[in-house]
Design a protein around this motif. Structure first.
Motif, short mmCIF file in Angstrom:
data_model
loop_
_atom_site.label_atom_id
_atom_site.label_comp_id
_atom_site.label_asym_id
_atom_site.label_seq_id
_atom_site.Cartn_x
_atom_site.Cartn_y
_atom_site.Cartn_z
N GLU A 38 0.83 -1.21 0.00
CA GLU A 38 0.00 0.00 0.00
C GLU A 38 0.86 1.26 0.00
O GLU A 38 0.55 2.25 -0.66
CB GLU A 38 -0.93 0.02 1.22
N ARG A 39 1.98 1.20 0.72
CA ARG A 39 2.89 2.35 0.78
C ARG A 39 3.51 2.62 -0.59
O ARG A 39 3.72 3.78 -0.98
CB ARG A 39 3.98 2.11 1.82
N GLN A 40 3.82 1.55 -1.32
CA GLN A 40 4.37 1.71 -2.67
C GLN A 40 3.35 2.38 -3.58
O GLN A 40 3.69 3.29 -4.36
CB GLN A 40 4.77 0.34 -3.23
N GLN A 41 2.09 1.97 -3.47
CA GLN A 41 1.03 2.52 -4.30
C GLN A 41 0.80 4.01 -4.00
O GLN A 41 0.44 4.79 -4.89
CB GLN A 41 -0.27 1.74 -4.10
N MET A 42 1.02 4.41 -2.74
CA MET A 42 0.79 5.79 -2.33
C MET A 42 2.03 6.67 -2.50
O MET A 42 2.00 7.86 -2.19
CB MET A 42 0.33 5.83 -0.86
N GLY A 43 3.13 6.09 -2.95
CA GLY A 43 4.35 6.86 -3.18
C GLY A 43 5.17 7.11 -1.92
O GLY A 43 6.15 7.88 -1.95
N ASP A 73 13.20 6.20 -0.10
CA ASP A 73 14.32 6.10 -1.04
C ASP A 73 15.11 7.41 -1.13
O ASP A 73 16.34 7.41 -1.28
CB ASP A 73 13.81 5.74 -2.45
N ASP A 74 14.40 8.53 -1.03
CA ASP A 74 15.03 9.83 -1.22
C ASP A 74 15.63 10.43 0.04
O ASP A 74 16.65 11.13 -0.03
CB ASP A 74 14.00 10.83 -1.80
N GLY A 114 -7.22 10.37 7.16
CA GLY A 114 -5.96 10.24 7.90
C GLY A 114 -5.62 8.80 8.22
O GLY A 114 -4.46 8.38 8.10
N LEU A 115 -6.62 8.03 8.60
CA LEU A 115 -6.40 6.61 8.92
C LEU A 115 -6.03 5.82 7.66
O LEU A 115 -5.16 4.94 7.70
CB LEU A 115 -7.65 6.01 9.57
N PHE A 116 -6.68 6.15 6.56
CA PHE A 116 -6.40 5.42 5.32
C PHE A 116 -4.99 5.72 4.81
O PHE A 116 -4.27 4.82 4.37
CB PHE A 116 -7.43 5.77 4.25
N SER A 117 -4.58 7.00 4.89
CA SER A 117 -3.26 7.36 4.38
C SER A 117 -2.14 6.99 5.35
O SER A 117 -1.02 6.69 4.93
CB SER A 117 -3.19 8.87 4.08
N GLY A 118 -2.44 6.99 6.67
CA GLY A 118 -1.39 6.70 7.65
C GLY A 118 -1.36 5.27 8.14
O GLY A 118 -0.29 4.68 8.30
N LYS A 119 -2.55 4.69 8.35
CA LYS A 119 -2.63 3.32 8.91
C LYS A 119 -3.08 2.29 7.89
O LYS A 119 -3.09 1.09 8.17
CB LYS A 119 -3.60 3.32 10.10
N HIS A 120 -3.50 2.76 6.72
CA HIS A 120 -3.82 1.89 5.58
C HIS A 120 -5.04 1.00 5.82
O HIS A 120 -5.04 -0.17 5.46
CB HIS A 120 -2.59 1.05 5.19
#
Length: 525
Positions: free
Chosen positions: A184-189, A195-196, A297-303
């Motif tokens: 999920e983190r990969q999909q959200m960038g 990496d940076d 917030g929960l979706f973006s932070g806790k997925h």
């Protein structure tokens, strides 16, 4: 909260670490009681597999209000990994914005030389000393730019990852068993940020088994599972990992209360009664946020997508914390608060006019940004936000309650707003706002709500000062003044009954001592 020893009835200083239901004055009495106690020693919780949520914590027995479910020391603590950390000492977490010293070994800014010897800093210090420039450097498109060795230039987002990589195998294993939501983190960038801004710095050091996959997994685990701590005197919030507590499911209508001591020990208690077999819930969102903001917030932070009893209710359990007002003075209520598709609508309960839910969500985000840009100490800006938005937001909307909560403390607590000198109007508003916050807590945080305890204390401040002013204006007789003091002591005692569970060595623990002192003082009048 003080407990009595099960054997001698003296003040206890330790609990049975199996059930936390009984306490002892020392190890001798705990050993003496074990033969009898072990028959009824039942752990407060167990962990089971849920087909949707994975491993979750459930009550293993009936739990009463205030009963300890778990005590757990953080496996890992450190600055937040999202690059938001303010300059702080990585040992004690005091602010280093104004004064600091450089560690003589690794050059990392600390609050004092004393913190150089803190065990929390020891392992990373050995690593950072390999390359004293790296933790301060900026990295962009594979190029490195050295920066001055001052706190504001520290890459604080790396510290927690470093500490994770340097843990002993058993401790690291307990963390790596937690969910990282890497896909999920990969999909959200989010992995690109790692990496940076994290991996290029970690790669400047020689760390055993510090491969990129492990770093990504650690960052995902921290992002998903960390708890927020604020030790006494800290310059900012910090993150802590508690593998056992991480098994709690989320609900915006939680049944537990989490407390932290300054030595990073978590105490988890039942905020209200929990029946055997019931899920044990913690709220990973902010209580004083509207539904859309909490869920996003929960979706973006806790997925995960929250569909708890509060989020599913268009009125948020009759608190109306997400409700906008219609020009006709009606309430604009969503048909389905979980629906944010282009066709979703919210309808006025008076004129029946429909408004796209996405339009209201956009307005909420706009108001949130405005709210977050207000300086905490800027009382007039808080007041102006209320005046500006009280015609478009329900009086119990989360954003207005946030402002009222802040002002209930500011009036009588912030510089220039001393309790003895604030205007009568502001003093009355302090009382009113406290009452509103307490009322909302009764709905959303029934039982031992920390916010309710804090607001009760502020309510006592307001009513105590009102009583003094009315007496000085000769609006009260001596008998009425004395009766009001006794009534106000009841408010303090209600606050104490909630707050006395707080650890002594914590920010709220200091407040508990103050409340006890005030009760004694007021009762002696």
């Amino acid at each position: 909260m003080l407990q009595k020893c099960r054997i001698c009835d003296k003040e206890a200083n330790s609990y049975c670490t199996g059930c936390f239901a009984v306490a002892y004055c020392g190890k001798d009495h705990q050993k003496e009681d074990w033969k009898l106690h072990k028959k009824g020693c039942i752990k407060a919780y167990t962990v089971r597999d849920d087909p949707v949520a994975g491993r979750v914590m459930v009550a293993h027995r009936d739990l009463n209000e205030g009963e300890i479910i778990l005590k757990e020391r953080a496996v890992l603590v450190g600055p937040n990994i999202d690059s938001s950390s303010k300059p702080l000492c990585v040992s004690c977490f005091k602010s280093t914005s104004k004064t600091f010293v450089l560690c003589s070994k690794c050059s990392l800014p600390l609050c004092s030389q004393k913190c150089q010897g803190n065990p929390l800093h020891a392992a990373e210090c050995r690593i950072l000393s390999q390359n004293k420039e790296a933790i301060f450097s900026s990295y962009s498109k594979r190029s490195v730019a050295k920066r001055k060795k001052i706190p504001i230039n520290v890459n604080y987002q790396v510290i927690l990852v470093l500490r994770g990589l340097l843990l002993e195998d058993k401790q690291l294993e307990s963390i790596m068993s937690l969910q990282s939501h890497l896909e999920e983190r990969q999909q959200m960038g989010k992995t690109k940020i790692v990496d940076d801004s994290i991996i290029p710095i970690i790669n400047q050091f020689r760390i055993k088994n510090a491969d990129e996959e492990k770093i990504h997994n650690l960052c995902g685990i921290f992002d998903t599972n960390c708890f927020e701590l604020f030790p006494t005197g800290a310059g900012d919030t910090i993150s802590g990992v508690f593998p056992n507590a991480a098994m709690m499911m989320h609900s915006c209508y939680k049944n537990t209360r989490v407390m932290f001591s300054d030595d990073h020990m978590m105490t988890l208690i039942a905020r209200s009664k929990i029946k055997k077999g019931d899920n044990i819930y913690h709220n990973y969102a902010r209580t004083f946020n509207p539904t859309n903001i909490r869920r996003i917030g929960l979706f973006s932070g806790k997925h995960f997508s929250c569909e708890c009893v509060r989020c599913k209710d268009p009125t948020e359990l009759n608190t109306f914390m997400s409700v906008f007002l219609c020009p006709c003075s009606g309430q604009i209520i969503p048909k389905d608060p979980l629906d944010l598709t282009p066709t979703a609508v919210s309808t006025c309960n008076k004129c029946k006019k429909s408004t796209p839910s996405l339009q209201l969500a956009a307005k909420e985000r706009e108001l949130l940004m405005e709210l977050e840009n207000i300086d905490r100490l800027d009382v007039k800006a808080h007041e102006q936000f209320l005046i500006k938005n009280n015609k478009i937001l329900h009086e119990s909307h989360a954003f207005l309650l946030k402002i009222k909560k802040e002002l209930s403390v500011a009036y009588g607590g912030y510089p220039g707003y001393n309790i003895q000198t604030i205007t009568d109007d502001r003093l009355e508003l302090k009382e009113k706002y406290c009452e509103e916050i307490i009322s909302i807590c009764n709905f959303l945080e029934p039982g031992l709500s920390t916010q309710k305890g804090l607001s009760l204390f502020e309510l006592w401040k307001a009513r105590s000062e009102i009583n003094k002013r009315n007496f000085s204006k000769k609006l009260l007789s001596s008998e009425e003044y004395s009766r009001n003091i006794k009534k106000n002591v009841d408010i303090l005692e209600r606050s104490l009954r909630i707050m006395e569970y707080e650890p002594e060595n914590s920010l709220h623990g200091v407040l508990v001592k103050e409340i006890k002192k005030l009760i004694k003082q007021e009762k002696s009048y």
